[in-house]
Design a protein around this motif. Structure first.
Motif, PDB file in Angstrom:
ATOM      1  N   MET A 135      -6.133  -1.673  -2.377  1.00 52.60           N
ATOM      2  CA  MET A 135      -7.427  -1.166  -2.750  1.00 52.60           C
ATOM      3  C   MET A 135      -7.967  -1.393  -4.227  1.00 52.60           C
ATOM      4  O   MET A 135      -7.239  -1.799  -4.913  1.00 52.60           O
ATOM      5  CB  MET A 135      -7.046   0.374  -2.492  1.00 52.60           C
ATOM      6  CG  MET A 135      -6.709   0.823  -1.313  1.00 52.60           C
ATOM      7  SD  MET A 135      -8.157   0.648  -0.055  1.00 52.60           S
ATOM      8  CE  MET A 135      -9.467   1.678  -0.775  1.00 52.60           C
ATOM      9  N   SER A 188      -4.755   2.088  -7.897  1.00 52.13           N
ATOM     10  CA  SER A 188      -4.136   3.395  -7.033  1.00 52.13           C
ATOM     11  C   SER A 188      -2.671   2.719  -6.441  1.00 52.13           C
ATOM     12  O   SER A 188      -1.871   3.589  -6.059  1.00 52.13           O
ATOM     13  CB  SER A 188      -5.048   3.882  -5.859  1.00 52.13           C
ATOM     14  OG  SER A 188      -5.084   2.644  -4.863  1.00 52.13           O
ATOM     15  N   HIS A 204      -6.992   1.727   5.627  1.00 45.59           N
ATOM     16  CA  HIS A 204      -6.125   2.220   4.463  1.00 45.59           C
ATOM     17  C   HIS A 204      -4.759   2.375   4.991  1.00 45.59           C
ATOM     18  O   HIS A 204      -4.658   3.103   6.224  1.00 45.59           O
ATOM     19  CB  HIS A 204      -6.968   3.204   3.738  1.00 45.59           C
ATOM     20  CG  HIS A 204      -6.088   3.866   2.624  1.00 45.59           C
ATOM     21  ND1 HIS A 204      -5.000   4.625   2.749  1.00 45.59           N
ATOM     22  CD2 HIS A 204      -6.727   3.477   1.373  1.00 45.59           C
ATOM     23  CE1 HIS A 204      -4.798   4.941   1.160  1.00 45.59           C
ATOM     24  NE2 HIS A 204      -5.826   4.210   0.628  1.00 45.59           N
ATOM     25  N   LYS A 230      -2.469   1.431  -3.744  1.00 51.05           N
ATOM     26  CA  LYS A 230      -2.349   1.587  -2.322  1.00 51.05           C
ATOM     27  C   LYS A 230      -3.138   0.387  -1.616  1.00 51.05           C
ATOM     28  O   LYS A 230      -3.672  -0.643  -2.457  1.00 51.05           O
ATOM     29  CB  LYS A 230      -3.390   2.573  -1.779  1.00 51.05           C
ATOM     30  CG  LYS A 230      -3.024   4.200  -2.277  1.00 51.05           C
ATOM     31  CD  LYS A 230      -1.883   4.470  -1.409  1.00 51.05           C
ATOM     32  CE  LYS A 230      -1.249   6.071  -1.635  1.00 51.05           C
ATOM     33  NZ  LYS A 230      -0.394   6.443  -0.922  1.00 51.05           N
ATOM     34  N   ARG A 231      -2.767   0.143  -0.292  1.00 51.15           N
ATOM     35  CA  ARG A 231      -3.110  -1.057   0.494  1.00 51.15           C
ATOM     36  C   ARG A 231      -3.963  -1.005   1.469  1.00 51.15           C
ATOM     37  O   ARG A 231      -3.711   0.331   1.955  1.00 51.15           O
ATOM     38  CB  ARG A 231      -1.693  -1.626   0.865  1.00 51.15           C
ATOM     39  CG  ARG A 231      -0.532  -2.037  -0.139  1.00 51.15           C
ATOM     40  CD  ARG A 231      -0.974  -3.115  -1.220  1.00 51.15           C
ATOM     41  NE  ARG A 231      -0.786  -4.283  -0.745  1.00 51.15           N
ATOM     42  CZ  ARG A 231      -1.234  -5.284  -1.409  1.00 51.15           C
ATOM     43  NH1 ARG A 231      -1.567  -5.125  -2.946  1.00 51.15           N
ATOM     44  NH2 ARG A 231      -1.156  -6.351  -1.187  1.00 51.15           N
ATOM     45  N   GLU A 232      -4.604  -1.803   1.944  1.00 54.65           N
ATOM     46  CA  GLU A 232      -5.263  -2.117   3.260  1.00 54.65           C
ATOM     47  C   GLU A 232      -4.512  -2.685   4.142  1.00 54.65           C
ATOM     48  O   GLU A 232      -3.991  -3.903   3.529  1.00 54.65           O
ATOM     49  CB  GLU A 232      -6.769  -2.520   2.907  1.00 54.65           C
ATOM     50  CG  GLU A 232      -7.861  -1.706   2.156  1.00 54.65           C
ATOM     51  CD  GLU A 232      -8.484  -0.641   3.064  1.00 54.65           C
ATOM     52  OE1 GLU A 232      -8.663  -0.704   4.318  1.00 54.65           O
ATOM     53  OE2 GLU A 232      -8.881   0.278   2.608  1.00 54.65           O
ATOM     54  N   LEU A 287     -15.462   1.337   1.585  1.00 53.16           N
ATOM     55  CA  LEU A 287     -15.418   0.963   0.244  1.00 53.16           C
ATOM     56  C   LEU A 287     -16.423   1.397  -0.607  1.00 53.16           C
ATOM     57  O   LEU A 287     -16.707   1.255  -1.741  1.00 53.16           O
ATOM     58  CB  LEU A 287     -15.247  -0.512   0.195  1.00 53.16           C
ATOM     59  CG  LEU A 287     -14.062  -1.031   0.875  1.00 53.16           C
ATOM     60  CD1 LEU A 287     -14.043  -2.691   1.054  1.00 53.16           C
ATOM     61  CD2 LEU A 287     -12.830  -0.729   0.547  1.00 53.16           C
TER      62      LEU A 287
END
Length: 186
Positions: A165, A169, A141, A171-173, A34
């Protein structure tokens, strides 16, 4: 084996900083961490000294565990810290139980595939169990397939919980966990 697994000492802040800067230059650092290299390198020595002291041998809430080579170099590292029930976690959610959280997982490229990651994780789990924890989690991620593969091999399973995230974006963790009861079964 060629390396020793141990917790860092507070006076080893310069080595901890150096390894972190190498980690942040890894080709998948943007998926794994991060923090950016630019952010980390701009930190003063006092930041690194405090970070090392807070995760040093003997601390009860956080440990930075390293693989130290026979030559004294650091081949890799993992940080494990205790999340207390009812307290905010790094993503702003409230921890539902007292648990361990693994972060800052990194092994130098030349040491990958030689058991370093497995040894680091084994020691991090041992430290967690010694601290009275029954669950250890981490976030990975969704695009970091290499890390996901290792974590699954190490016994971590997806929980179905995700967090977004930073940024926009989309996007995911993905949350993965290892329960102490599972280790007893293995």
């Amino acid at each position: 084996m060629g390396y020793l697994i141990r917790s860092i000492r507070a006076d080893e802040w310069a080595a901890a900083k150096a390894l972190r800067l190498v980690a942040l230059q890894d080709p998948v650092a943007h998926l794994a961490f991060l923090e950016t290299y630019e952010q980390a390198v701009a930190q003063p020595d006092e930041f690194w000294q405090a970070r090392a002291a807070g995760a040093a041998e003997g601390e009860s809430q956080r440990q930075q565990i390293i693989a130290e080579t026979e030559g004294g170099d650091w081949a890799g590292s993992v940080v494990v810290f205790v999340e207390e029930a009812g307290e905010p976690d790094p993503f702003g959610s409230i921890a539902e139980q007292r648990q361990g959280h693994l972060v800052a997982v990194f092994v130098r490229e030349e040491w990958r595939g030689r058991g370093v990651s497995e040894a680091l994780f084994a020691r991090a789990l041992e430290w967690s169990w010694d601290a009275g924890l029954e669950r250890v989690r981490l976030f990975v991620h969704e695009d970091n397939q290499r890390a996901q593969g290792f974590y699954k091999k190490a016994g971590f399973v997806l929980t179905g919980h995700t967090v977004p995230m930073a940024g926009d974006s989309g996007k995911r963790e993905l949350e993965m966990e290892f329960l102490r009861e599972r280790e007893r079964e293995l």
